[in-house]
Design a protein around this motif. Structure first.
Motif, PDB file in Angstrom:
ATOM      1  N   LEU A   1      -2.140   0.789   0.713  1.00  0.00           N
ATOM      2  CA  LEU A   1      -0.930   0.394   0.932  1.00  0.00           C
ATOM      3  C   LEU A   1      -0.731  -1.506   1.741  1.00  0.00           C
ATOM      4  O   LEU A   1      -1.466  -1.111   2.570  1.00  0.00           O
ATOM      5  N   VAL A   2      -0.900  -2.374   1.181  1.00  0.00           N
ATOM      6  CA  VAL A   2      -1.221  -3.056   1.779  1.00  0.00           C
ATOM      7  C   VAL A   2      -0.241  -4.928   2.066  1.00  0.00           C
ATOM      8  O   VAL A   2       0.359  -4.978   0.423  1.00  0.00           O
ATOM      9  N   GLY A   3      -0.122  -4.576   3.331  1.00  0.00           N
ATOM     10  CA  GLY A   3       1.156  -5.192   3.377  1.00  0.00           C
ATOM     11  C   GLY A   3       2.208  -4.241   3.826  1.00  0.00           C
ATOM     12  O   GLY A   3       2.286  -3.079   4.008  1.00  0.00           O
ATOM     13  N   THR A   4       3.129  -4.906   4.910  1.00  0.00           N
ATOM     14  CA  THR A   4       4.193  -4.480   5.546  1.00  0.00           C
ATOM     15  C   THR A   4       5.240  -5.346   5.441  1.00  0.00           C
ATOM     16  O   THR A   4       6.151  -4.782   6.528  1.00  0.00           O
ATOM     17  N   GLY A   5       5.624  -5.443   5.138  1.00  0.00           N
ATOM     18  CA  GLY A   5       7.465  -6.464   4.695  1.00  0.00           C
ATOM     19  C   GLY A   5       7.881  -5.227   4.117  1.00  0.00           C
ATOM     20  O   GLY A   5       8.154  -4.013   3.899  1.00  0.00           O
ATOM     21  N   ARG A   6       9.124  -5.915   3.524  1.00  0.00           N
ATOM     22  CA  ARG A   6      10.178  -4.690   2.849  1.00  0.00           C
ATOM     23  C   ARG A   6      10.001  -3.952   1.797  1.00  0.00           C
ATOM     24  O   ARG A   6      10.321  -3.171   1.524  1.00  0.00           O
ATOM     25  N   TYR A   7       9.655  -4.512   0.902  1.00  0.00           N
ATOM     26  CA  TYR A   7       8.826  -4.522  -0.381  1.00  0.00           C
ATOM     27  C   TYR A   7       8.097  -3.126  -0.044  1.00  0.00           C
ATOM     28  O   TYR A   7       7.699  -2.178  -0.797  1.00  0.00           O
ATOM     29  N   ALA A   8       6.736  -3.025   1.594  1.00  0.00           N
ATOM     30  CA  ALA A   8       6.000  -2.217   1.469  1.00  0.00           C
ATOM     31  C   ALA A   8       6.911  -1.159   1.667  1.00  0.00           C
ATOM     32  O   ALA A   8       5.952   0.514   1.573  1.00  0.00           O
ATOM     33  N   THR A   9       8.166  -0.901   2.119  1.00  0.00           N
ATOM     34  CA  THR A   9       8.770   0.125   2.459  1.00  0.00           C
ATOM     35  C   THR A   9       9.473   0.403   0.907  1.00  0.00           C
ATOM     36  O   THR A   9       9.000   1.762   0.841  1.00  0.00           O
ATOM     37  N   SER A  10       9.667   0.044   0.491  1.00  0.00           N
ATOM     38  CA  SER A  10       9.910   0.892  -1.114  1.00  0.00           C
ATOM     39  C   SER A  10       8.935   1.099  -1.903  1.00  0.00           C
ATOM     40  O   SER A  10       8.846   2.300  -2.809  1.00  0.00           O
ATOM     41  N   CYS A  11       7.772   0.649  -1.430  1.00  0.00           N
ATOM     42  CA  CYS A  11       6.586   1.095  -2.448  1.00  0.00           C
ATOM     43  C   CYS A  11       5.659   2.817  -1.932  1.00  0.00           C
ATOM     44  O   CYS A  11       5.520   2.934  -2.227  1.00  0.00           O
ATOM     45  N   LEU A  12       5.497   2.624   0.191  1.00  0.00           N
ATOM     46  CA  LEU A  12       5.552   3.359   0.663  1.00  0.00           C
ATOM     47  C   LEU A  12       6.737   4.690   0.263  1.00  0.00           C
ATOM     48  O   LEU A  12       6.084   6.106  -0.520  1.00  0.00           O
ATOM     49  N   GLU A  13       7.869   4.768  -0.225  1.00  0.00           N
ATOM     50  CA  GLU A  13       8.739   5.712  -0.648  1.00  0.00           C
ATOM     51  C   GLU A  13       8.671   5.796  -2.128  1.00  0.00           C
ATOM     52  O   GLU A  13       8.665   6.963  -2.183  1.00  0.00           O
ATOM     53  N   ALA A  14       8.182   5.207  -2.605  1.00  0.00           N
ATOM     54  CA  ALA A  14       8.352   5.489  -3.871  1.00  0.00           C
ATOM     55  C   ALA A  14       7.131   6.025  -4.055  1.00  0.00           C
ATOM     56  O   ALA A  14       6.941   7.430  -4.992  1.00  0.00           O
ATOM     57  N   LEU A  15       5.513   5.950  -3.035  1.00  0.00           N
ATOM     58  CA  LEU A  15       4.655   7.108  -3.350  1.00  0.00           C
ATOM     59  C   LEU A  15       4.994   8.464  -2.857  1.00  0.00           C
ATOM     60  O   LEU A  15       4.106   8.934  -3.387  1.00  0.00           O
TER      61      LEU A  15
ATOM     62  N   ARG B   1      17.419   4.282  -9.169  1.00  0.00           N
ATOM     63  CA  ARG B   1      16.303   3.427  -8.382  1.00  0.00           C
ATOM     64  C   ARG B   1      15.380   3.336  -9.224  1.00  0.00           C
ATOM     65  O   ARG B   1      14.039   3.510  -8.699  1.00  0.00           O
ATOM     66  N   PRO B   2      15.441   2.738 -10.513  1.00  0.00           N
ATOM     67  CA  PRO B   2      14.185   2.177 -10.493  1.00  0.00           C
ATOM     68  C   PRO B   2      13.605   0.979 -10.027  1.00  0.00           C
ATOM     69  O   PRO B   2      14.412   0.155  -9.131  1.00  0.00           O
ATOM     70  N   SER B   3      12.435   0.870 -10.160  1.00  0.00           N
ATOM     71  CA  SER B   3      11.939  -0.764  -9.903  1.00  0.00           C
ATOM     72  C   SER B   3      10.488  -0.731 -10.297  1.00  0.00           C
ATOM     73  O   SER B   3       9.846  -0.431 -11.096  1.00  0.00           O
ATOM     74  N   LEU B   4       9.820  -2.097 -10.128  1.00  0.00           N
ATOM     75  CA  LEU B   4       8.744  -2.300 -10.474  1.00  0.00           C
ATOM     76  C   LEU B   4       7.645  -1.584 -10.180  1.00  0.00           C
ATOM     77  O   LEU B   4       6.932  -1.388 -10.450  1.00  0.00           O
ATOM     78  N   ILE B   5       7.878  -0.918  -8.476  1.00  0.00           N
ATOM     79  CA  ILE B   5       6.150   0.066  -7.977  1.00  0.00           C
ATOM     80  C   ILE B   5       6.540   0.984  -8.892  1.00  0.00           C
ATOM     81  O   ILE B   5       5.316   1.515  -9.183  1.00  0.00           O
ATOM     82  N   ARG B   6       7.417   1.864  -8.709  1.00  0.00           N
ATOM     83  CA  ARG B   6       7.534   2.961  -9.776  1.00  0.00           C
ATOM     84  C   ARG B   6       7.209   2.922 -11.300  1.00  0.00           C
ATOM     85  O   ARG B   6       6.365   3.737 -11.590  1.00  0.00           O
ATOM     86  N   LEU B   7       7.939   1.544 -11.566  1.00  0.00           N
ATOM     87  CA  LEU B   7       7.118   1.877 -12.918  1.00  0.00           C
ATOM     88  C   LEU B   7       5.843   1.570 -13.566  1.00  0.00           C
ATOM     89  O   LEU B   7       4.651   2.150 -13.820  1.00  0.00           O
ATOM     90  N   ALA B   8       4.901   0.497 -11.868  1.00  0.00           N
ATOM     91  CA  ALA B   8       3.751   0.980 -11.916  1.00  0.00           C
ATOM     92  C   ALA B   8       3.318   2.181 -11.378  1.00  0.00           C
ATOM     93  O   ALA B   8       2.563   2.099 -12.453  1.00  0.00           O
ATOM     94  N   LEU B   9       3.860   2.751 -11.155  1.00  0.00           N
ATOM     95  CA  LEU B   9       3.122   4.136 -10.880  1.00  0.00           C
ATOM     96  C   LEU B   9       3.051   5.152 -12.018  1.00  0.00           C
ATOM     97  O   LEU B   9       2.426   5.576 -12.565  1.00  0.00           O
ATOM     98  N   ASP B  10       3.858   5.207 -12.775  1.00  0.00           N
ATOM     99  CA  ASP B  10       4.530   5.145 -14.183  1.00  0.00           C
ATOM    100  C   ASP B  10       2.922   5.038 -14.735  1.00  0.00           C
ATOM    101  O   ASP B  10       2.289   6.081 -15.586  1.00  0.00           O
ATOM    102  N   LEU B  11       2.714   3.567 -15.269  1.00  0.00           N
ATOM    103  CA  LEU B  11       1.581   2.628 -15.929  1.00  0.00           C
ATOM    104  C   LEU B  11       0.125   3.688 -15.069  1.00  0.00           C
ATOM    105  O   LEU B  11      -0.301   3.865 -16.188  1.00  0.00           O
TER     106      LEU B  11
END
Length: 411
Positions: free
Chosen positions: A170-184, A145-155
């Motif tokens: 968290l700004v946004g409520t679309g599908r990608y917001a769910t992925s961001c929430l999971e990564a957080l 499960r690598p992703s942009l948000i997970r890389l951003a959190l690494d940085l």
């Protein structure tokens, strides 16, 4: 003929991609669809690519060449191989990231609902999604499960030591917001507030157990946040310097500027992650004391090298699957369609029996399983048919269909 017009983070800068994700891309697609000989199209637009897949008559190629603008043109098997690589995650900023699968599937669904997905385009997109599953099963690519948000959190970790103590907006409520929430949450973050510039935050917050903010509370929450993650589809800048000065942002959904919110916190250090395309965050936020911006360009610079052996194995699977879509393999298309129809008829008959015999909930689960199995079952023969046709052995496949299934040669 299959064509792909593509611009991605590998071939274009993010400024160009940002333009294509807006009015420029819409105008280009409209011009392409108006060209004589274009039978159908599927548009794949993500945070790091803009692509148009077309089913066209051969005589249309010269017109497409003139209309393609800044996009790179691929055709036939090369276009198929590109789509399969994109869907497998081999063309992503973070190799193997999982979000692209859903984006490809939604692009196909949108085209089908709008009536622009021809059988050829439906077949190739379905095969690309099936190949993605095969790549993951055989190589493990994407399983972590690598992703942009997970890389951003690494940085962001060089500024954040204890994730459990961080306050996040968290700004946004679309599908990608769910992925961001999971990564957080995977990192142990608990204090997460959500703000939707379009006003959909209440529903998202209720579904995920988040504190929803709006109006005057946005500025106060942003002032207190250690990390702001932006992933909206808004075409406007929704986060700017004013937000860090205690003022609510002004968007199309906010009629007037709010008064000063929370206390000025210029000496605090905080990170802003912008995953939007077009961008969600005004780059001038970095002029505010203690603010660091991680946008798509910055994240791309730090994308890790992928495991070469795994990627090579995945690319070999992609090449083999895409070879089935070579132009000289198109002659078996009607035969493959006849096989799909044959299996589809048998499937519907079985589903009718299942619906009569079982309760609705059990029948629904059985239907999903049977439809998935039918798709898996048909994928192999479909690929094999085009491989045989591509090597001059089309008649062998047609004879096999007749002998095994009683399917006569298409006219």
């Amino acid at each position: 003929m299959l064509l792909c017009l593509t611009a991605s983070h590998r071939t274009h800068d993010f400024a160009a991609l940002e333009q294509l994700s807006g009015d420029a891309g819409t105008a280009l697609v409209d011009a392409l669809l108006a060209a004589d000989g274009v039978a159908g199209s599927i548009v794949l637009s993500t945070c790091n690519r803009f692509e148009v897949y077309l089913d066209v008559a051969p005589h249309t190629l010269s017109s497409i060449q003139r209309l393609r603008g800044p996009l790179t043109l691929l055709r036939g098997e090369e276009a198929a191989r590109h789509l399969f690589g994109v869907t497998a995650g081999l063309e992503s900023v973070v190799i193997g990231e999982p979000e692209i699968t859903g984006q490809v599937r939604r692009a196909l669904n949108r085209a089908e609902s709008h009536g622009t997905a021809t059988p050829r385009l439906q077949r190739i997109f379905s095969d690309a999604l099936a190949t993605r599953r095969l790549v993951r099963e055989r190589t493990g690519l994407g399983a972590a499960r690598p992703s942009l948000i997970r890389l951003a959190l690494d940085l962001a970790s060089h500024r954040i030591t204890d994730w459990a103590e961080q306050k996040v907006l968290l700004v946004g409520t679309g599908r990608y917001a769910t992925s961001c929430l999971e990564a957080l949450r995977d990192r142990g973050v608990q204090a997460i507030s959500v703000w939707s510039p379009s006003g959909r935050g209440a529903g998202f917050g209720a579904r995920h157990g988040l504190h929803q903010v709006s109006g005057h509370a946005v500025a106060a929450t942003a002032s207190a946040a250690d990390l702001i993650v932006c992933c909206t589809t808004s075409p406007e800048l929704v986060v700017g310097p004013a937000l860090f000065q205690g003022q609510c942002p002004v968007t199309a959904h906010a009629a007037a500027q709010c008064p000063v919110g929370g206390p000025h916190s210029g000496h605090r250090r905080r990170v802003v992650v912008d995953l939007g395309l077009p961008r969600n965050v005004d780059p001038q936020v970095v002029d505010q004391p203690g603010v660091e911006l991680l946008d798509l360009e910055a994240i791309k610079l730090h994308a890790p090298l992928h495991h070469l052996a795994v990627a090579d194995d995945a690319e070999a699977i992609v090449r083999q699957a895409a070879a089935a879509h070579a132009e000289d393999a198109d002659s078996v298309g009607p035969a493959v369609a006849a096989l799909r129809s044959h299996v589809g008829d048998a499937l519907e008959a079985e589903l009718t029996r299942v619906r009569r015999r079982y309760d609705p909930e059990t029948a629904e689960k059985a239907e999903a399983a049977l439809r998935h199995f039918a798709g898996v079952l048909l994928h192999g023969p479909s690929v094999r048919a085009r491989e045989l046709a591509g090597s001059g052995r089309r008649d062998e496949f047609l004879d096999g269909l007749s002998a095994v299934f009683g399917i006569e040669r298409p006219a």
